[in-house]
Design a protein around this motif. Structure first.
Motif, mmCIF file in Angstrom:
data_model
loop_
_atom_site.group_PDB
_atom_site.id
_atom_site.type_symbol
_atom_site.label_atom_id
_atom_site.label_comp_id
_atom_site.label_asym_id
_atom_site.label_seq_id
_atom_site.Cartn_x
_atom_site.Cartn_y
_atom_site.Cartn_z
ATOM 1 N N ASP A 191 0.809 -1.222 0.000
ATOM 2 C CA ASP A 191 0.000 0.000 0.000
ATOM 3 C C ASP A 191 0.842 1.271 0.000
ATOM 4 O O ASP A 191 0.308 2.380 -0.071
ATOM 5 C CB ASP A 191 -0.994 0.002 1.162
ATOM 6 N N GLY B 234 -4.769 4.328 -7.007
ATOM 7 C CA GLY B 234 -4.668 3.014 -6.393
ATOM 8 C C GLY B 234 -3.273 2.773 -5.872
ATOM 9 O O GLY B 234 -2.425 3.684 -5.845
ATOM 10 N N THR B 235 -3.018 1.541 -5.477
ATOM 11 C CA THR B 235 -1.699 1.114 -5.012
ATOM 12 C C THR B 235 -1.461 -0.310 -5.510
ATOM 13 O O THR B 235 -2.354 -0.944 -6.085
ATOM 14 C CB THR B 235 -1.597 1.118 -3.474
ATOM 15 N N SER C 63 -4.029 -2.717 -4.553
ATOM 16 C CA SER C 63 -5.313 -2.752 -5.252
ATOM 17 C C SER C 63 -5.463 -3.995 -6.124
ATOM 18 O O SER C 63 -6.577 -4.367 -6.503
ATOM 19 C CB SER C 63 -5.479 -1.497 -6.119
ATOM 20 N N ALA D 136 -3.861 -1.370 -11.556
ATOM 21 C CA ALA D 136 -3.868 -0.943 -10.162
ATOM 22 C C ALA D 136 -4.861 0.182 -9.883
ATOM 23 O O ALA D 136 -5.263 0.384 -8.734
ATOM 24 C CB ALA D 136 -2.469 -0.515 -9.737
ATOM 25 N N THR D 137 -5.253 0.933 -10.916
ATOM 26 C CA THR D 137 -6.223 2.021 -10.704
ATOM 27 C C THR D 137 -7.488 1.818 -11.529
ATOM 28 O O THR D 137 -8.371 2.678 -11.516
ATOM 29 C CB THR D 137 -5.624 3.396 -11.075
#
Length: 281
Positions: A188, A204-205, A208, A242-243
């Motif tokens: 994260d 995001g990270t 995610s 991720a996003t």
């Protein structure tokens, strides 16, 4: 939308669908839907993908891992799927905007990705992997951008079988710098965001990605071994959006930022046909 469902594809039908998909990609020609019977299962869709890989005039440099698209009104599936990334579709991020082609009238998107590069071959036939075993094969993590793309504008709405059949809805990857100390970094703590034409549209990270990027690698190692395509040293693995998946059209610019890890600026340009003619049946 109009249903595109038809009886499950036979192997001969799968080869014909693969040929039509590959011809559309090579000609930069959009398609109204999947050009033939819609597979009933992901296994049938991978028959199409295998046949398309055999027709594509390039070698595999790596693989993308994605999640099976959710039906309208449903939560995103945790089930994963895979598609090839071809050598000539791997681009190194440049100091300015890195151009990438999009098929006008088809589907195109950018995705923030943590891209794994393998440093050793995976044993042929090994389908069961632990996180530690997968991590031992890794040479590096990179920040990157998956440039998703398909001749089918509605590919995600059609569903996971269309995505899996058409190279996993992949059209390349833009590779950025390595992530230092990735083994010690909390997932994260590796944040990312995507902007298109200056508007932030996703954050995001690495956390995610369900289970994290290494869980995507575990899936892919087993998946590819089961198809007789074990991963080799140097292979790139785009581990998941991720996003989210962010639609883009020709002429738009995107910046995918990973904070202190770096940023990749890219620009969508119209895809040009390959000068290869029509494929043999």
């Amino acid at each position: 939308m109009t249903s595109l469902a038809a009886p499950a594809a036979t192997y001969a039908e799968a080869k014909d669908v693969a040929r039509r998909l590959v011809e559309a990609r090579l000609a930069a020609r959009p398609l109204a839907g999947i050009p033939g019977p819609l597979p009933d299962t992901l296994d049938q869709a991978y028959q199409i993908q295998d046949a398309a890989i055999a027709l594509w005039p390039d070698e595999i440099a790596g693989w993308k891992v994605g999640r099976v698209p959710a039906a309208p009104g449903e939560e995103a599936s945790s089930e994963r799927l895979a598609g090839p990334i071809f050598r000539r579709q791997v681009r190194q991020a440049t100091p300015g905007e890195t151009p990438f082609p999009v098929l006008v009238g088809g589907f195109a998107a950018v995705e923030a990705e943590f891209v794994i590069r393998l440093g050793a071959d995976a044993p042929a036939g090994k389908v069961d992997w632990s996180l530690d075993e997968a991590a031992a094969l890794v040479a590096a993590w990179h920040i990157g951008v998956e440039t998703a793309g398909s001749p089918m504008a509605e590919i995600n709405a059609i569903g996971g079988v269309a995505v899996a059949g058409d190279f996993g809805n992949n059209a390349g990857v833009i590779l950025g710098p390595e992530v230092p100390g990735w083994r010690e970094r909390p997932l994260d703590s590796m944040a990312c965001e995507v902007t298109i034409d200056g508007r932030r549209i996703g954050t995001g990270t690495a956390a995610s990605i369900p289970g994290g990027p290494l869980e995507s690698l575990v899936f892919l190692l087993g998946h590819c071994a089961g198809r007789g395509l074990p991963l080799r040293a140097g292979a790139l693995v785009a581990t998941g959006a991720a996003t989210g998946v962010h639609d883009i059209v020709s002429g738009q610019s995107s910046v995918v930022s990973f904070g202190a890890l770096g940023a990749i600026a890219c620009r969508a340009e119209p895809a040009r046909p390959f000068a290869l003619g029509t494929l043999a049946p």
